[in-house]
Scaffold this active site. Structure first.
Site, PDB file in Angstrom:
ATOM      1  N   SER A 193       0.789  -1.244   0.000  1.00  0.00           N
ATOM      2  CA  SER A 193       0.000   0.000   0.000  1.00  0.00           C
ATOM      3  C   SER A 193       0.815   1.286   0.000  1.00  0.00           C
ATOM      4  O   SER A 193       0.250   2.366  -0.126  1.00  0.00           O
ATOM      5  CB  SER A 193      -0.956   0.009   1.196  1.00  0.00           C
ATOM      6  OG  SER A 193      -1.970  -0.945   1.016  1.00  0.00           O
ATOM      7  N   LYS A 203       0.221   3.707  -2.779  1.00  0.00           N
ATOM      8  CA  LYS A 203      -0.965   4.577  -2.769  1.00  0.00           C
ATOM      9  C   LYS A 203      -0.606   6.054  -2.643  1.00  0.00           C
ATOM     10  O   LYS A 203      -1.460   6.913  -2.849  1.00  0.00           O
ATOM     11  CB  LYS A 203      -1.920   4.174  -1.638  1.00  0.00           C
ATOM     12  CG  LYS A 203      -2.667   2.870  -1.910  1.00  0.00           C
ATOM     13  CD  LYS A 203      -3.471   2.427  -0.696  1.00  0.00           C
ATOM     14  CE  LYS A 203      -4.211   1.125  -1.012  1.00  0.00           C
ATOM     15  NZ  LYS A 203      -4.535   0.343   0.158  1.00  0.00           N
ATOM     16  N   SER A 240      -5.937   3.688   4.007  1.00  0.00           N
ATOM     17  CA  SER A 240      -5.375   2.732   3.047  1.00  0.00           C
ATOM     18  C   SER A 240      -6.464   1.905   2.364  1.00  0.00           C
ATOM     19  O   SER A 240      -6.314   0.699   2.169  1.00  0.00           O
ATOM     20  CB  SER A 240      -4.381   1.805   3.753  1.00  0.00           C
ATOM     21  OG  SER A 240      -3.483   1.229   2.832  1.00  0.00           O
TER      22      SER A 240
END
Length: 361
Positions: A112, A115, A167
């Site tokens: 993640s 991101k 997230s």
């Protein structure tokens, strides 16, 4: 004779193995067990007169809390060599110099942490009040997620915060489809953005960092991308928030514990998948100095990060001292050259003495 005994004592001390931070607890326990076994053969445990308990039980009950504090102190004093992360980078945010590195250019799944690109692109391309529709594909993304409903529309502002703080995988895909029409097309845009930020070893295949063939980044690239992204004021402001309330009634809690656990934390992004293990990138400030820490393939992320942060600021201080020393040496050299130049000019300007014939010098 007395001097001889002193020399023998010093010589023996030199060869006693030091118990360092990297010595495992198992080794220490093994040694202590051997000592206990030897003493147990020579004497049986005595009984306490008042309680009837064995001396061993009394000793256990009388353990001082200072011992626990000492153990905690040793754990806190572990060096950056003790980190569990497969890859790690500590970068000076101002100069881009690498202060510490372990496998910094090894390509791995970023999870993640990728991101940060999704959020940054969305900030650049969407207005906060703009409506973002949610497809059934976005709704069906696995956790972490904010449980968006297919067919509904949400404010871009809420979805960006969902991506950067909570997230959210579903919000990442919804934003990707809004901006580029598909997650695949958006992933190409992410790769292009990474290159623009200076990350040349990053390839994106998803908007949320879920494991995908051909997707990778490096600890160096994560540090470079995050450092560049934090120069965007809106991005930095969002990353610094611990909690945010959305317009659809959810409270988003930031996954970045460093904000309230580590001194000087400015913002950061966590990540985890089975393939990537724990990943992280974050920025920290102390005494006017900024550093960026990035890790990949960690097994103890929240132990690794403070070790690297502390090590980073130590190295940053030494780097500043060396730089200041170099500046001072350069200034001294310039002054010396200036003096020599002035002396040369005086010698040229001073007329030579005339010598009369027959006069010895």
């Amino acid at each position: 004779m007395k001097r001889l005994w002193i020399l023998v004592l010093v010589f023996s001390l030199c060869f006693i193995p030091a118990v360092g931070a990297e010595q495992t607890p198992t080794t220490l326990v093994g040694k202590s067990k051997q000592k206990v076994t030897k003493t147990a053969k020579s004497a049986k445990p005595a009984k306490s007169a008042k309680s009837g308990k064995s001396a061993k039980s009394v000793k256990k009950a009388q353990r001082s809390p200072k011992k626990n504090k000492a153990v905690a102190s040793r754990a806190a004093s572990r060096s950056s060599g003790d980190i569990s992360a497969r890859c790690a980078v500590v970068m000076d945010a101002a100069s881009g110099a690498i202060l510490f590195e372990r496998n910094g250019t090894e390509k791995r799944q970023p999870a993640s942490t990728i991101k940060i690109l999704t959020g940054l692109i969305a900030i650049d391309e969407l207005n906060n009040s703009e409506k973002v529709p949610v497809s059934s594909r976005a709704e069906g993304m696995p956790r972490s997620k904010v449980y968006l409903r297919a067919g509904k529309q949400y404010k871009a502002d809420d979805l960006i915060n969902s991506v950067l703080l909570a997230s959210a995988n579903d919000a990442s895909v919804a934003l990707a489809e809004k901006i580029s029409g598909s997650e695949t097309a958006f992933a190409r845009k992410m790769t292009e953005k990474a290159g623009e930020l200076g990350a040349r070893s990053t390839q994106c295949r998803t908007a949320n960092g879920l494991t995908a063939p051909g997707q990778y980044s490096t600890a160096r690239d994560l540090a470079v991308m995050f450092n560049a992204a934090m120069k965007n004021r809106e991005f930095a402001d969002r990353m610094a928030r611990s909690k945010v309330r959305t317009s659809f009634g959810q409270t988003l809690s930031n996954h970045n514990r460093a904000l309230w656990q580590i001194e000087g934390a400015l913002g950061g992004k966590t990540g985890f998948t089975q393939a990537a293990r724990q990943t992280y990138v974050g920025k920290f400030r102390r005494n006017g100095q900024d550093i960026v820490v990035a890790i990949m393939g960690s097994g103890r992320m929240w132990e690794d990060i403070p070790l690297l942060v502390n090590k980073g600021f130590q190295l940053a201080g030494k780097s500043d001292d060396r730089q200041q020393s170099a500046v001072e040496q350069l200034a001294q050299l310039r002054r010396q050259l200036h003096r020599e130049n002035e002396l040369s000019r005086l010698e040229i300007l001073t007329p030579a003495k005339k010598v009369r014939p027959g006069v010895a010098l």
